[in-house]
Scaffold this motif. Structure first.
Motif, PDB file in Angstrom:
ATOM      1  N   THR A 185      15.258  -0.826   7.733  1.00  0.00           N
ATOM      2  CA  THR A 185      15.353  -1.228   6.324  1.00  0.00           C
ATOM      3  C   THR A 185      13.963  -1.548   5.778  1.00  0.00           C
ATOM      4  O   THR A 185      13.640  -1.192   4.639  1.00  0.00           O
ATOM      5  CB  THR A 185      16.268  -2.456   6.173  1.00  0.00           C
ATOM      6  N   VAL A 186      13.141  -2.193   6.596  1.00  0.00           N
ATOM      7  CA  VAL A 186      11.766  -2.486   6.190  1.00  0.00           C
ATOM      8  C   VAL A 186      11.010  -1.194   5.925  1.00  0.00           C
ATOM      9  O   VAL A 186      10.309  -1.054   4.912  1.00  0.00           O
ATOM     10  CB  VAL A 186      11.018  -3.300   7.271  1.00  0.00           C
ATOM     11  N   GLU A 187      11.149  -0.230   6.823  1.00  0.00           N
ATOM     12  CA  GLU A 187      10.471   1.058   6.673  1.00  0.00           C
ATOM     13  C   GLU A 187      10.911   1.747   5.378  1.00  0.00           C
ATOM     14  O   GLU A 187      10.100   2.345   4.667  1.00  0.00           O
ATOM     15  CB  GLU A 187      10.774   1.955   7.875  1.00  0.00           C
ATOM     16  N   ALA A 188      12.207   1.658   5.081  1.00  0.00           N
ATOM     17  CA  ALA A 188      12.742   2.285   3.860  1.00  0.00           C
ATOM     18  C   ALA A 188      12.172   1.619   2.616  1.00  0.00           C
ATOM     19  O   ALA A 188      11.784   2.288   1.653  1.00  0.00           O
ATOM     20  CB  ALA A 188      14.265   2.204   3.859  1.00  0.00           C
ATOM     21  N   HIS A 189      12.110   0.286   2.635  1.00  0.00           N
ATOM     22  CA  HIS A 189      11.554  -0.449   1.500  1.00  0.00           C
ATOM     23  C   HIS A 189      10.068  -0.133   1.329  1.00  0.00           C
ATOM     24  O   HIS A 189       9.583   0.031   0.209  1.00  0.00           O
ATOM     25  CB  HIS A 189      11.731  -1.953   1.703  1.00  0.00           C
ATOM     26  N   LYS A 190       9.348  -0.067   2.435  1.00  0.00           N
ATOM     27  CA  LYS A 190       7.912   0.218   2.386  1.00  0.00           C
ATOM     28  C   LYS A 190       7.664   1.592   1.755  1.00  0.00           C
ATOM     29  O   LYS A 190       6.798   1.740   0.885  1.00  0.00           O
ATOM     30  CB  LYS A 190       7.313   0.176   3.789  1.00  0.00           C
ATOM     31  N   ALA A 191       8.442   2.583   2.178  1.00  0.00           N
ATOM     32  CA  ALA A 191       8.304   3.941   1.630  1.00  0.00           C
ATOM     33  C   ALA A 191       8.626   3.950   0.140  1.00  0.00           C
ATOM     34  O   ALA A 191       7.954   4.616  -0.656  1.00  0.00           O
ATOM     35  CB  ALA A 191       9.225   4.898   2.375  1.00  0.00           C
ATOM     36  N   SER A 192       9.650   3.195  -0.243  1.00  0.00           N
ATOM     37  CA  SER A 192      10.055   3.124  -1.646  1.00  0.00           C
ATOM     38  C   SER A 192       8.970   2.467  -2.497  1.00  0.00           C
ATOM     39  O   SER A 192       8.671   2.926  -3.612  1.00  0.00           O
ATOM     40  CB  SER A 192      11.363   2.340  -1.782  1.00  0.00           C
ATOM     41  N   ILE A 193       8.360   1.396  -1.978  1.00  0.00           N
ATOM     42  CA  ILE A 193       7.298   0.688  -2.706  1.00  0.00           C
ATOM     43  C   ILE A 193       6.116   1.607  -2.949  1.00  0.00           C
ATOM     44  O   ILE A 193       5.598   1.709  -4.071  1.00  0.00           O
ATOM     45  CB  ILE A 193       6.844  -0.563  -1.918  1.00  0.00           C
ATOM     46  N   ILE A 194       5.682   2.297  -1.897  1.00  0.00           N
ATOM     47  CA  ILE A 194       4.529   3.203  -2.009  1.00  0.00           C
ATOM     48  C   ILE A 194       4.817   4.330  -3.000  1.00  0.00           C
ATOM     49  O   ILE A 194       3.948   4.708  -3.796  1.00  0.00           O
ATOM     50  CB  ILE A 194       4.164   3.760  -0.619  1.00  0.00           C
ATOM     51  N   LYS A 195       6.054   4.815  -2.980  1.00  0.00           N
ATOM     52  CA  LYS A 195       6.437   5.895  -3.900  1.00  0.00           C
ATOM     53  C   LYS A 195       6.458   5.401  -5.345  1.00  0.00           C
ATOM     54  O   LYS A 195       5.919   6.059  -6.247  1.00  0.00           O
ATOM     55  CB  LYS A 195       7.806   6.454  -3.514  1.00  0.00           C
ATOM     56  N   LYS A 196       7.072   4.241  -5.578  1.00  0.00           N
ATOM     57  CA  LYS A 196       7.179   3.702  -6.937  1.00  0.00           C
ATOM     58  C   LYS A 196       5.817   3.366  -7.532  1.00  0.00           C
ATOM     59  O   LYS A 196       5.609   3.499  -8.741  1.00  0.00           O
ATOM     60  CB  LYS A 196       8.075   2.457  -6.945  1.00  0.00           C
ATOM     61  N   LEU A 197       4.894   2.911  -6.687  1.00  0.00           N
ATOM     62  CA  LEU A 197       3.569   2.550  -7.171  1.00  0.00           C
ATOM     63  C   LEU A 197       2.626   3.744  -7.174  1.00  0.00           C
ATOM     64  O   LEU A 197       1.455   3.611  -7.552  1.00  0.00           O
ATOM     65  CB  LEU A 197       2.982   1.429  -6.311  1.00  0.00           C
ATOM     66  N   GLU A 198       3.149   4.896  -6.729  1.00  0.00           N
ATOM     67  CA  GLU A 198       2.378   6.151  -6.686  1.00  0.00           C
ATOM     68  C   GLU A 198       1.110   5.992  -5.848  1.00  0.00           C
ATOM     69  O   GLU A 198       0.008   6.386  -6.240  1.00  0.00           O
ATOM     70  CB  GLU A 198       2.030   6.615  -8.111  1.00  0.00           C
ATOM     71  N   LEU A 199       1.294   5.394  -4.671  1.00  0.00           N
ATOM     72  CA  LEU A 199       0.196   5.192  -3.737  1.00  0.00           C
ATOM     73  C   LEU A 199       0.330   6.157  -2.565  1.00  0.00           C
ATOM     74  O   LEU A 199       1.382   6.765  -2.366  1.00  0.00           O
ATOM     75  CB  LEU A 199       0.196   3.741  -3.232  1.00  0.00           C
ATOM     76  N   ASP A 200      -0.728   6.265  -1.775  1.00  0.00           N
ATOM     77  CA  ASP A 200      -0.709   7.196  -0.646  1.00  0.00           C
ATOM     78  C   ASP A 200      -0.615   6.509   0.708  1.00  0.00           C
ATOM     79  O   ASP A 200      -0.222   7.130   1.698  1.00  0.00           O
ATOM     80  CB  ASP A 200      -1.981   8.078  -0.660  1.00  0.00           C
ATOM     81  N   VAL A 206      -2.846  -2.368  -0.421  1.00  0.00           N
ATOM     82  CA  VAL A 206      -3.668  -3.577  -0.337  1.00  0.00           C
ATOM     83  C   VAL A 206      -4.645  -3.644  -1.513  1.00  0.00           C
ATOM     84  O   VAL A 206      -4.804  -4.686  -2.150  1.00  0.00           O
ATOM     85  CB  VAL A 206      -4.445  -3.625   0.995  1.00  0.00           C
ATOM     86  N   ARG A 207      -5.275  -2.511  -1.819  1.00  0.00           N
ATOM     87  CA  ARG A 207      -6.203  -2.459  -2.957  1.00  0.00           C
ATOM     88  C   ARG A 207      -5.464  -2.800  -4.255  1.00  0.00           C
ATOM     89  O   ARG A 207      -5.983  -3.534  -5.106  1.00  0.00           O
ATOM     90  CB  ARG A 207      -6.821  -1.058  -3.060  1.00  0.00           C
ATOM     91  N   TYR A 208      -4.266  -2.268  -4.409  1.00  0.00           N
ATOM     92  CA  TYR A 208      -3.448  -2.512  -5.602  1.00  0.00           C
ATOM     93  C   TYR A 208      -3.141  -4.011  -5.710  1.00  0.00           C
ATOM     94  O   TYR A 208      -3.251  -4.609  -6.780  1.00  0.00           O
ATOM     95  CB  TYR A 208      -2.153  -1.702  -5.505  1.00  0.00           C
ATOM     96  N   ALA A 209      -2.739  -4.614  -4.581  1.00  0.00           N
ATOM     97  CA  ALA A 209      -2.364  -6.031  -4.565  1.00  0.00           C
ATOM     98  C   ALA A 209      -3.545  -6.916  -4.929  1.00  0.00           C
ATOM     99  O   ALA A 209      -3.414  -7.886  -5.694  1.00  0.00           O
ATOM    100  CB  ALA A 209      -1.827  -6.408  -3.187  1.00  0.00           C
ATOM    101  N   ILE A 210      -4.721  -6.594  -4.397  1.00  0.00           N
ATOM    102  CA  ILE A 210      -5.917  -7.394  -4.672  1.00  0.00           C
ATOM    103  C   ILE A 210      -6.362  -7.216  -6.120  1.00  0.00           C
ATOM    104  O   ILE A 210      -6.687  -8.188  -6.811  1.00  0.00           O
ATOM    105  CB  ILE A 210      -7.060  -6.997  -3.712  1.00  0.00           C
TER     106      ILE A 210
END
Length: 217
Positions: A185-200, A206-210
């Motif tokens: 479930t963590v892996e699924a959420h992580k993939a979803s977050i990266i996709k929604k934020l259009e990150l690679d 981390v750069r986005y968060a900072i």
């Protein structure tokens, strides 16, 4: 009796605040937390009327973000920010994000007690040492304050809880243990977050968060 949650990264501050609040009639400290993520999770459990919270509780989620998330999902919880930050930007953003009160740590105990009394009456309270101008009020009421966080605001409630843990380098197993969910479930959420934020990658996350002041180290 108003149930109070105290959130501060310094144990001695939590202890002092608990002693002060518990001396007041109709107020009882029922729990303490040391970071934004755990504070939100405790509010999620219920039984909290008033939250006294610091804005800087590293490492973890920014208190400004925690304030926003709690206000959005638990608007009945009255939030009192007790912070060393005297900069108007922090004050305006905290109030914009849903804090009913803002008190400076440099102020006397009397200011905190006045704020608690006001909150118990359903009233806002700003430290008497803080001056709010017309321009500040415009910023507080502005709908465009969070325009740069459009992507982040599109994350689900659970994704926002996991986001700071990923950014801080917690492993999938550690996140799963803390959130009481499976590693898949963590892996699924992580993939979803990266996709929604259009990150690679997590590095980009981390750069986005900072850049957006979403976490503190």
């Amino acid at each position: 009796m108003y149930k109070v949650l105290i959130a501060d990264d310094h144990a001695i501050v939590r202890s002092g605040l608990s002693f002060l609040v518990n001396q007041q009639a109709n107020f009882e400290v029922v729990d303490e937390e040391a970071n934004g993520t755990d504070t939100y999770l405790r509010v999620e459990q219920g039984g909290i009327d008033i939250l006294i919270m610091d804005l800087s509780m590293p490492p973890g989620e920014s208190g400004l973000i925690t304030t926003k998330r709690i206000h959005e999902h638990y608007p009945d919880v009255r939030i009192l920010i007790l912070s060393m930050h005297e900069e108007q930007e922090y004050i305006n953003k905290a109030i914009h994000n849903g804090a009913m009160s803002y008190v400076l740590k440099s102020s006397s105990d009397e200011e905190l007690l006045k704020a608690l009394k006001s909150l118990s009456n359903g009233e806002n309270y700003i430290d008497q040492n803080i001056k709010i101008t017309k321009n500040d009020i415009q910023q507080i009421n502005s709908d465009g304050v969070d325009v740069d966080l459009e992507g982040y605001n599109g994350l689900s409630k659970r994704e926002k809880e996991i986001f700071p843990l990923i950014a801080l380098g917690y492993s999938n197993k550690e996140i799963a243990s803390q959130m009481f969910i499976s590693t898949k479930t963590v892996e699924a959420h992580k993939a979803s977050i990266i996709k929604k934020l259009e990150l690679d990658s997590r590095t980009d996350l981390v750069r986005y968060a900072i850049h957006h002041h979403l976490i503190e180290f």
